[in-house]
Design a protein around this motif. Structure first.
Motif, mmCIF file in Angstrom:
data_model
loop_
_atom_site.group_PDB
_atom_site.id
_atom_site.type_symbol
_atom_site.label_atom_id
_atom_site.label_comp_id
_atom_site.label_asym_id
_atom_site.label_seq_id
_atom_site.Cartn_x
_atom_site.Cartn_y
_atom_site.Cartn_z
ATOM 1 N N MET A 1 37.898 14.898 28.239
ATOM 2 C CA MET A 1 37.269 14.464 29.307
ATOM 3 C C MET A 1 38.065 15.189 30.569
ATOM 4 O O MET A 1 39.240 14.881 30.653
ATOM 5 C CB MET A 1 37.392 13.031 29.571
ATOM 6 C CG MET A 1 36.554 12.283 30.599
ATOM 7 S SD MET A 1 34.961 12.686 30.720
ATOM 8 C CE MET A 1 34.280 11.765 29.587
ATOM 9 N N LYS A 2 37.228 15.783 31.464
ATOM 10 C CA LYS A 2 37.860 16.255 32.739
ATOM 11 C C LYS A 2 38.016 15.422 33.790
ATOM 12 O O LYS A 2 37.196 14.230 33.958
ATOM 13 C CB LYS A 2 36.596 17.230 33.230
ATOM 14 C CG LYS A 2 37.058 18.656 33.566
ATOM 15 C CD LYS A 2 36.132 19.664 34.010
ATOM 16 C CE LYS A 2 36.614 20.945 33.527
ATOM 17 N NZ LYS A 2 35.522 22.098 33.909
ATOM 18 N N CYS A 3 39.251 15.429 34.326
ATOM 19 C CA CYS A 3 39.470 14.630 35.339
ATOM 20 C C CYS A 3 38.847 14.912 36.763
ATOM 21 O O CYS A 3 38.538 16.082 37.214
ATOM 22 C CB CYS A 3 41.135 15.002 35.559
ATOM 23 S SG CYS A 3 41.760 13.989 37.366
ATOM 24 N N PRO A 4 38.265 13.587 37.512
ATOM 25 C CA PRO A 4 37.288 13.847 38.397
ATOM 26 C C PRO A 4 38.062 14.302 39.723
ATOM 27 O O PRO A 4 37.582 14.861 40.755
ATOM 28 C CB PRO A 4 36.647 12.621 38.643
ATOM 29 C CG PRO A 4 37.455 11.680 38.058
ATOM 30 C CD PRO A 4 38.180 12.418 36.674
ATOM 31 N N VAL B 1 43.113 8.367 27.170
ATOM 32 C CA VAL B 1 42.416 7.103 27.129
ATOM 33 C C VAL B 1 43.738 6.196 27.181
ATOM 34 O O VAL B 1 44.656 6.350 26.243
ATOM 35 C CB VAL B 1 41.668 6.747 25.827
ATOM 36 C CG1 VAL B 1 41.249 5.127 26.060
ATOM 37 C CG2 VAL B 1 40.430 7.784 25.974
ATOM 38 N N ILE B 2 43.792 5.166 27.997
ATOM 39 C CA ILE B 2 45.193 4.262 28.206
ATOM 40 C C ILE B 2 44.519 2.780 27.795
ATOM 41 O O ILE B 2 45.041 2.155 27.358
ATOM 42 C CB ILE B 2 45.805 4.249 29.356
ATOM 43 C CG1 ILE B 2 44.813 4.036 30.723
ATOM 44 C CG2 ILE B 2 46.425 5.474 29.549
ATOM 45 C CD1 ILE B 2 45.357 4.108 32.027
ATOM 46 N N ASP B 3 43.256 2.610 27.908
ATOM 47 C CA ASP B 3 42.696 1.309 27.542
ATOM 48 C C ASP B 3 41.070 1.337 27.026
ATOM 49 O O ASP B 3 40.359 2.286 28.019
ATOM 50 C CB ASP B 3 42.662 0.379 28.809
ATOM 51 C CG ASP B 3 42.218 -0.938 28.459
ATOM 52 O OD1 ASP B 3 42.577 -1.629 27.492
ATOM 53 O OD2 ASP B 3 41.463 -1.612 29.290
ATOM 54 N N ARG C 1 39.493 3.363 30.347
ATOM 55 C CA ARG C 1 40.496 3.888 31.505
ATOM 56 C C ARG C 1 41.236 5.000 30.941
ATOM 57 O O ARG C 1 41.754 4.943 29.827
ATOM 58 C CB ARG C 1 41.425 2.665 31.752
ATOM 59 C CG ARG C 1 40.789 1.366 32.280
ATOM 60 C CD ARG C 1 40.135 1.812 33.727
ATOM 61 N NE ARG C 1 41.325 2.053 34.802
ATOM 62 C CZ ARG C 1 40.920 3.078 35.802
ATOM 63 N NH1 ARG C 1 39.962 3.149 36.230
ATOM 64 N NH2 ARG C 1 42.382 2.863 36.715
ATOM 65 N N ARG C 2 40.932 6.012 31.916
ATOM 66 C CA ARG C 2 41.800 7.075 31.435
ATOM 67 C C ARG C 2 42.695 7.593 32.504
ATOM 68 O O ARG C 2 42.911 7.021 33.594
ATOM 69 C CB ARG C 2 40.701 8.306 31.304
ATOM 70 C CG ARG C 2 39.760 8.149 30.113
ATOM 71 C CD ARG C 2 38.709 9.114 30.111
ATOM 72 N NE ARG C 2 37.928 9.109 29.063
ATOM 73 C CZ ARG C 2 38.132 9.730 27.757
ATOM 74 N NH1 ARG C 2 38.929 10.149 27.593
ATOM 75 N NH2 ARG C 2 37.189 9.249 27.027
ATOM 76 N N LEU C 3 43.964 8.459 32.132
ATOM 77 C CA LEU C 3 44.917 8.966 32.906
ATOM 78 C C LEU C 3 45.002 10.443 32.718
ATOM 79 O O LEU C 3 44.919 10.968 31.571
ATOM 80 C CB LEU C 3 46.294 8.146 32.444
ATOM 81 C CG LEU C 3 47.441 8.791 32.963
ATOM 82 C CD1 LEU C 3 47.582 8.061 34.388
ATOM 83 C CD2 LEU C 3 48.615 8.203 32.389
ATOM 84 N N PHE D 1 40.906 6.931 35.911
ATOM 85 C CA PHE D 1 39.522 6.808 36.293
ATOM 86 C C PHE D 1 38.957 6.131 35.156
ATOM 87 O O PHE D 1 39.499 5.942 33.941
ATOM 88 C CB PHE D 1 39.113 8.497 36.636
ATOM 89 C CG PHE D 1 39.116 9.114 35.567
ATOM 90 C CD1 PHE D 1 38.162 9.443 34.546
ATOM 91 C CD2 PHE D 1 40.257 10.043 35.543
ATOM 92 C CE1 PHE D 1 38.261 10.625 33.496
ATOM 93 C CE2 PHE D 1 40.315 10.759 34.361
ATOM 94 C CZ PHE D 1 39.586 11.268 33.430
ATOM 95 N N THR D 2 37.799 5.602 35.193
ATOM 96 C CA THR D 2 37.160 4.897 34.403
ATOM 97 C C THR D 2 35.670 5.790 33.715
ATOM 98 O O THR D 2 35.178 6.325 34.597
ATOM 99 C CB THR D 2 36.382 3.641 35.070
ATOM 100 O OG1 THR D 2 37.509 2.878 35.258
ATOM 101 C CG2 THR D 2 35.878 2.622 33.862
ATOM 102 N N THR D 3 35.671 5.631 32.452
ATOM 103 C CA THR D 3 34.398 6.385 32.026
ATOM 104 C C THR D 3 33.631 5.239 31.164
ATOM 105 O O THR D 3 34.276 4.195 30.734
ATOM 106 C CB THR D 3 34.641 7.397 30.931
ATOM 107 O OG1 THR D 3 35.551 7.144 30.035
ATOM 108 C CG2 THR D 3 35.519 8.679 31.785
ATOM 109 N N TYR D 4 32.284 5.389 30.967
ATOM 110 C CA TYR D 4 31.631 4.681 29.922
ATOM 111 C C TYR D 4 31.073 5.305 28.787
ATOM 112 O O TYR D 4 30.412 6.447 29.364
ATOM 113 C CB TYR D 4 30.680 3.725 30.641
ATOM 114 C CG TYR D 4 31.317 2.961 31.672
ATOM 115 C CD1 TYR D 4 31.329 1.520 31.278
ATOM 116 C CD2 TYR D 4 31.439 3.348 33.030
ATOM 117 C CE1 TYR D 4 31.944 0.622 32.239
ATOM 118 C CE2 TYR D 4 31.922 2.195 33.975
ATOM 119 C CZ TYR D 4 32.118 1.095 33.468
ATOM 120 O OH TYR D 4 32.797 0.146 34.328
ATOM 121 N N GLU D 5 30.925 4.940 27.719
ATOM 122 C CA GLU D 5 30.528 5.517 26.639
ATOM 123 C C GLU D 5 29.402 4.650 26.130
ATOM 124 O O GLU D 5 29.491 3.402 25.826
ATOM 125 C CB GLU D 5 31.629 5.681 25.368
ATOM 126 C CG GLU D 5 31.199 6.560 24.282
ATOM 127 C CD GLU D 5 32.419 6.547 23.095
ATOM 128 O OE1 GLU D 5 32.271 6.252 22.294
ATOM 129 O OE2 GLU D 5 33.450 6.933 23.689
#
Length: 150
Positions: A1-4, A13-15, A28-30, A38-42
């Motif tokens: 996943m690319k950092c925005p 992924v941290i959570d 939640r990603r770092l 930042f947050t992503t939704y799958e």
């Protein structure tokens, strides 16, 4: 996943937890390069569904059309938005469980009427009167008699 923020591919992924709707995952990603979070939704990808209209035109399935029709039918009735949301979810589940690429609008209408009949009788009659295009009061009365007989 690319950092925005920095466009780095070096993220992790941290959570992970279910999202509010329980149909998607919130992650939640770092970014290891810039340190920002930042947050992503799958979400599960659904089969694109095409609705065949009465005039044989085809259009993309649109949940909001079902919701709008039910909202109009339930106007000034003792039906909460939560009940309407659940009803639309049930209808959508039934439609997608058929695993077909195309579905007729008349079948969707019948499913909506079946579900509305269980939820609220007046809303059902309102929806049926528009959907079945009642031409006169006799048609309307025949539908009311069906409800009263059950």
């Amino acid at each position: 996943m690319k950092c925005p923020y920095c466009s780095s591919d070096n993220t992790r992924v941290i959570d992970s937890r279910p999202a509010d709707d329980n149909c998607s995952i919130r992650r939640r990603r770092l970014c290891d390069d810039c340190g920002k979070r930042f947050t992503t939704y799958e979400k599960v990808e659904t089969i694109p569904l095409v609705v065949i209209k009465k005039d044989n035109n085809r259009e993309q399935y649109d949940r909001s059309k079902i919701e709008a029709g039910i909202l109009r039918a339930c106007h000034k009735r003792p039906v909460s938005m939560d009940q309407i949301e659940r009803l639309v979810d049930e209808i959508e589940t039934e439609i997608f469980n058929r695993e077909e690429k195309e579905i007729s609008s008349s079948l969707i209408g019948e499913i909506v009427m079946d579900k509305l009949k269980e939820l609220e009788a007046v809303a059902y009659v309102r929806f049926a009167s528009v959907y079945r295009e009642f031409k006169d009061i006799n048609t309307f009365m025949n539908e009311l008699k069906k409800i009263l007989d059950t």
